[in-house]
Design an enzyme around this catalytic site. Structure first.
Site, PDB file in Angstrom:
ATOM      1  N   LYS A 226       0.488  -9.920  -7.037  1.00 17.50           N
ATOM      2  CA  LYS A 226      -0.111 -10.301  -5.679  1.00 17.50           C
ATOM      3  C   LYS A 226       0.082  -9.459  -4.822  1.00 17.50           C
ATOM      4  O   LYS A 226      -0.894  -9.045  -4.153  1.00 17.50           O
ATOM      5  CB  LYS A 226       0.544 -11.612  -5.115  1.00 17.50           C
ATOM      6  CG  LYS A 226       0.303 -12.915  -6.211  1.00 17.50           C
ATOM      7  CD  LYS A 226       1.252 -14.067  -5.909  1.00 17.50           C
ATOM      8  CE  LYS A 226       1.087 -14.988  -7.092  1.00 17.50           C
ATOM      9  NZ  LYS A 226       1.719 -16.114  -6.877  1.00 17.50           N
TER      10      LYS A 226
ATOM     11  N   GLN B  63       6.960 -18.550  -4.201  1.00 15.28           N
ATOM     12  CA  GLN B  63       6.801 -18.389  -5.520  1.00 15.28           C
ATOM     13  C   GLN B  63       7.426 -19.503  -6.173  1.00 15.28           C
ATOM     14  O   GLN B  63       8.735 -19.746  -5.903  1.00 15.28           O
ATOM     15  CB  GLN B  63       7.062 -17.004  -5.990  1.00 15.28           C
ATOM     16  CG  GLN B  63       6.962 -16.704  -7.375  1.00 15.28           C
ATOM     17  CD  GLN B  63       5.464 -16.879  -7.915  1.00 15.28           C
ATOM     18  OE1 GLN B  63       4.621 -16.182  -7.292  1.00 15.28           O
ATOM     19  NE2 GLN B  63       5.226 -17.467  -8.887  1.00 15.28           N
TER      20      GLN B  63
ATOM     21  N   ASP C  50      -1.880 -21.388  -1.072  1.00 12.60           N
ATOM     22  CA  ASP C  50      -2.034 -21.859  -2.553  1.00 12.60           C
ATOM     23  C   ASP C  50      -2.678 -23.229  -2.617  1.00 12.60           C
ATOM     24  O   ASP C  50      -2.892 -23.671  -3.591  1.00 12.60           O
ATOM     25  CB  ASP C  50      -0.247 -22.220  -2.696  1.00 12.60           C
ATOM     26  CG  ASP C  50       0.164 -20.794  -3.623  1.00 12.60           C
ATOM     27  OD1 ASP C  50      -0.372 -20.420  -4.504  1.00 12.60           O
ATOM     28  OD2 ASP C  50       1.591 -20.864  -3.808  1.00 12.60           O
TER      29      ASP C  50
HETATM   30  C1  BQF Z   1      -3.020 -11.448 -17.026  1.00 12.36           C
HETATM   31  C2  BQF Z   1       2.153 -18.633 -13.065  1.00 12.36           C
HETATM   32  C3  BQF Z   1       3.022 -20.123 -14.826  1.00 12.36           C
HETATM   33  C4  BQF Z   1       4.136 -20.680 -13.556  1.00 12.36           C
HETATM   34  C5  BQF Z   1       3.862 -19.697 -12.415  1.00 12.36           C
HETATM   35  C6  BQF Z   1      -2.511 -11.732 -14.485  1.00 12.36           C
HETATM   36  C7  BQF Z   1      -1.038 -13.096 -13.548  1.00 12.36           C
HETATM   37  C8  BQF Z   1      -0.706 -13.551 -15.030  1.00 12.36           C
HETATM   38  C9  BQF Z   1      -1.433 -13.127 -15.986  1.00 12.36           C
HETATM   39  C10 BQF Z   1      -0.334 -13.999 -12.331  1.00 12.36           C
HETATM   40  C11 BQF Z   1       1.233 -17.669 -12.771  1.00 12.36           C
HETATM   41  C12 BQF Z   1       0.091 -16.928 -13.828  1.00 12.36           C
HETATM   42  C13 BQF Z   1       1.060 -16.914 -11.643  1.00 12.36           C
HETATM   43  C14 BQF Z   1      -2.407 -12.041 -15.787  1.00 12.36           C
HETATM   44  C15 BQF Z   1       0.278 -15.687 -11.288  1.00 12.36           C
HETATM   45  C16 BQF Z   1      -0.908 -16.134 -13.183  1.00 12.36           C
HETATM   46  O1  BQF Z   1      -3.567 -10.290 -16.872  1.00 12.36           O
HETATM   47  O2  BQF Z   1      -3.454 -12.124 -17.691  1.00 12.36           O
HETATM   48  C17 BQF Z   1      -2.005 -12.341 -13.435  1.00 12.36           C
HETATM   49  O3  BQF Z   1       0.571 -13.034 -11.761  1.00 12.36           O
HETATM   50  N1  BQF Z   1      -0.140 -15.293 -12.332  1.00 12.36           N
HETATM   51  C18 BQF Z   1       2.123 -17.177 -10.616  1.00 12.36           C
HETATM   52  O4  BQF Z   1       2.082 -17.083  -9.608  1.00 12.36           O
HETATM   53  O5  BQF Z   1       2.807 -18.425 -10.953  1.00 12.36           O
HETATM   54  C19 BQF Z   1       2.886 -18.837 -12.406  1.00 12.36           C
HETATM   55  C20 BQF Z   1       2.083 -19.172 -14.370  1.00 12.36           C
END
Ligand code: BQF
Length: 292
Positions: free
Chosen positions: A53, A97, A120
Site C-alpha cells: 500500500k 491493517q 476500507d
Molecule cells: C499479488 C489480505 C487476506 C487477509 C488480509 C498484490 C496484495 C496481495 C497479493 C495485497 C490482502 C490481500 C491485503 C498481490 C492486501 C491483498 O500480486 O497477487 C497485493 O497487498 N493485498 C490486505 O491488506 O489484507 C489482507 C488478504
C-alpha cells in the site's frame, strides 16, 4: 485456453490515471491525497500488505504515513490513535491493517474510524450506503474486482454468478455489488458458504465464479462450467522447499486444472491482489476530492 485477467497490468493502468490526476491536483495548489496505514504487531503477511500500500502511494504521488504499534498496545490506546487520525485534517483516509491481536476488538476499531476517512469501506454506515446503492467507499477487494471486470469488458448482467464465501470483506459485498443494478452488475447471484449443500453442482452452473474461502485448491475442474469466468480471491501460503522463502502463494482454485475450462481466469499472485490495492487508492483519491 483462458484469457488471463492480469491484475498487475490493470492496476498499472489505474496507477497511470491516478498519477495524472494527482499531478493536476498539486498543480492547482492542493495537497496530494494522504493515506495513513496503521499496523499493530509484525505479522509477516500484514507487513507485506502494508508495504504494498505504501509503495503504491509513492508510485502515484500520494503522501503516505505508516504508524507501527507493538502487539502490546491496548485497545483503548489504539482507539485513541484512531481518534487522532479522525481529527487530523491532514489525513484524507486511513486503514487499520487486519487482523488485529486477540485482545483488540476489530469491530470496535472499525466503528471508531470516521466514515469519511474509512477508505476500507468497512464502517457500518458505509456498508449501509453500499447496500442502498448510495455513493460511498466500496471495500477495496470487491471494488478492485469490479474495476477488473470493467477493464476486460466482463459484465455480470443476466449471468449466473456464484460467490463462494460470505465474509464482510469480500464475499458478502461482492455478492451485493454484482446483483445490483449498476454497470457490470445485474447478475443473478448465489452465495455459497460452509453450510451449503451441493456446492459442486451450484458452482458448475456459474457463468462467473468468485472464490473467497481461503482454502488452497478448493475449486477443482469438475466444479467449473466450460467457458466460465473464474475470479480467485484466495491468498494461501503453501510450503514449497524449492523457494528461498520456503513457501509459495496460491489461490483457492486449482489453477492448472481449471484454467483450460475457463474463458477468463485470475492468477495468484498477480490477479485480484493488485486490484485490491488499486481499489484502496481510488477510495483515497476520492476522499481527497471530498475534502471540506
Ligand atoms: C499479488 C489480505 C487476506 C487477509 C488480509 C498484490 C496484495 C496481495 C497479493 C495485497 C490482502 C490481500 C491485503 C498481490 C492486501 C491483498 O500480486 O497477487 C497485493 O497487498 N493485498 C490486505 O491488506 O489484507 C489482507 C488478504
Amino acid at each position: 485456453m483462458a484469457t488471463i485477467l492480469d491484475g498487475r497490468a490493470t492496476s498499472a493502468a489505474i496507477k497511470d490515471d491516478l498519477k495524472k490526476k494527482v499531478e493536476a491536483m498539486v498543480a492547482e495548489g492542493k495537497n496530494p491525497p494522504h493515506l495513513v496505514a496503521v499496523m499493530v504487531g509484525n505479522n509477516p503477511a500484514s507487513k507485506a500488505y502494508v508495504g504494498n500500500k505504501i509503495k503504491f502511494c509513492g508510485e502515484v504521488g500520494f503522501k503516505s504515513t505508516l504508524l507501527q504499534f507493538e502487539t502490546s498496545i491496548t485497545e483503548a490506546e489504539l482507539l485513541a490513535e484512531v481518534d487522532k487520525l479522525n481529527n487530523d485534517p491532514g489525513v484524507d483516509g486511513y486503514i487499520v491493517q487486519l487482523p488485529l491481536p486477540e485482545h483488540i476488538s476489530e469491530d470496535k476499531v472499525i466503528e471508531t474510524v470516521h466514515p469519511d476517512k474509512d477508505v476500507d469501506g468497512f464502517h457500518v454506515q458505509n456498508v449501509g450506503k453500499m447496500v442502498a446503492g448510495l455513493p460511498t467507499y466500496l471495500p477495496a477487494t470487491p471494488f478492485g474486482i469490479t474495476k477488473m471486470m470493467e477493464h476486460y469488458g466482463i459484465s455480470a448482467s443476466g449471468k449466473n454468478v456464484v460467490v463462494i464465501g460470505r465474509s464482510h470483506i469480500v464475499g458478502r459485498p461482492i455478492s451485493i455489488l454484482l446483483s445490483q443494478s449498476r454497470p457490470y452488475g445485474n447478475g443473478t447471484v448465489t452465495v455459497c458458504h460452509s453450510r451449503t449443500q451441493n456446492i459442486k453442482e451450484i458452482c458448475a452452473e456459474a457463468d462467473i465464479l468468485v472464490v473467497a474461502i481461503g482454502k488452497a485448491n478448493f475449486v477443482t475442474a469438475d466444479m467449473v462450467k466450460e467457458g466460465a469466468v473464474v475470479i480467485d480471491v484466495g491468498m494461501n501460503r503453501v510450503e514449497d522447499a524449492s523457494r528461498k522463502r520456503g513457501y509459495k502463494l496460491v489461490g483457492d482454485v486449482d489453477y492448472e486444472a481449471v484454467e483450460p475450462k475457463a474463458s477468463y481466469i485470475t492468477p495468484v499472485p498477480g490477479g485480484v491482489g493488485p486490484m485490491t490495492i488499486a481499489g484502496l487508492m481510488l477510495n483515497t483519491y476520492q476522499s481527497a476530492l471530498n475534502r471540506k
